[in-house]
Scaffold this active site. Sequence first.
Site, short mmCIF file in Angstrom:
data_model
loop_
_atom_site.label_atom_id
_atom_site.label_comp_id
_atom_site.label_asym_id
_atom_site.label_seq_id
_atom_site.Cartn_x
_atom_site.Cartn_y
_atom_site.Cartn_z
N GLU A 154 0.84 -1.16 0.05
CA GLU A 154 0.12 0.09 0.05
C GLU A 154 0.74 1.32 -0.06
O GLU A 154 0.39 2.26 -0.39
CB GLU A 154 -0.93 -0.08 1.21
N TYR A 172 -16.37 25.48 -4.99
CA TYR A 172 -16.14 24.01 -4.96
C TYR A 172 -15.27 23.25 -5.74
O TYR A 172 -14.66 22.52 -5.67
CB TYR A 172 -17.37 23.24 -4.76
N GLU A 188 -7.04 8.04 8.67
CA GLU A 188 -7.21 9.15 9.64
C GLU A 188 -6.34 10.42 9.48
O GLU A 188 -6.92 11.52 9.55
CB GLU A 188 -7.03 8.69 11.17
N LYS A 243 -11.60 3.72 1.65
CA LYS A 243 -10.71 2.81 0.85
C LYS A 243 -11.48 1.77 -0.19
O LYS A 243 -12.35 1.09 0.32
CB LYS A 243 -9.70 2.01 1.83
#
Length: 122
Positions: free
Chosen positions: A23, A55, A75, A101
């Site tokens: 990863e 935006y 996090e 994920k």
Amino acid sequence: MTEDRLLLCGLRVMALCGALPEERDRAQPFELNVDLGVDLAPAGLSDDLDDTVDYGAVCAAVAAAAEGEQYTLMEAMAHRVVEVCLAADPRVQQVTVEVRKLRPPVPQHLSTSGVRITRHRQ
């Protein structure tokens, strides 16, 4: 604090985020949802882009933070995205970020894993 929300849903990015070696070496797909607490009344009355948060600029900044940095934990990615959103425009008073994920590395059948955090402007 306003209850108005500017919603950015389903922003897809390829990012380096995870604790496993693979990863950390190969970007993987993530989906981000961003909820900005912004007083939308001025823009509603004026119908003028200058009276609201752009935006498009927020999406670009969020994608750059997610794709341009490396994270061990979702996090940490979510925290960084909150920082970017609060820095994007002083009218943003609250941010909720959801990071998902899309291919979690577990042997069980798990559609997504993710985190959701909410932070307020100090």
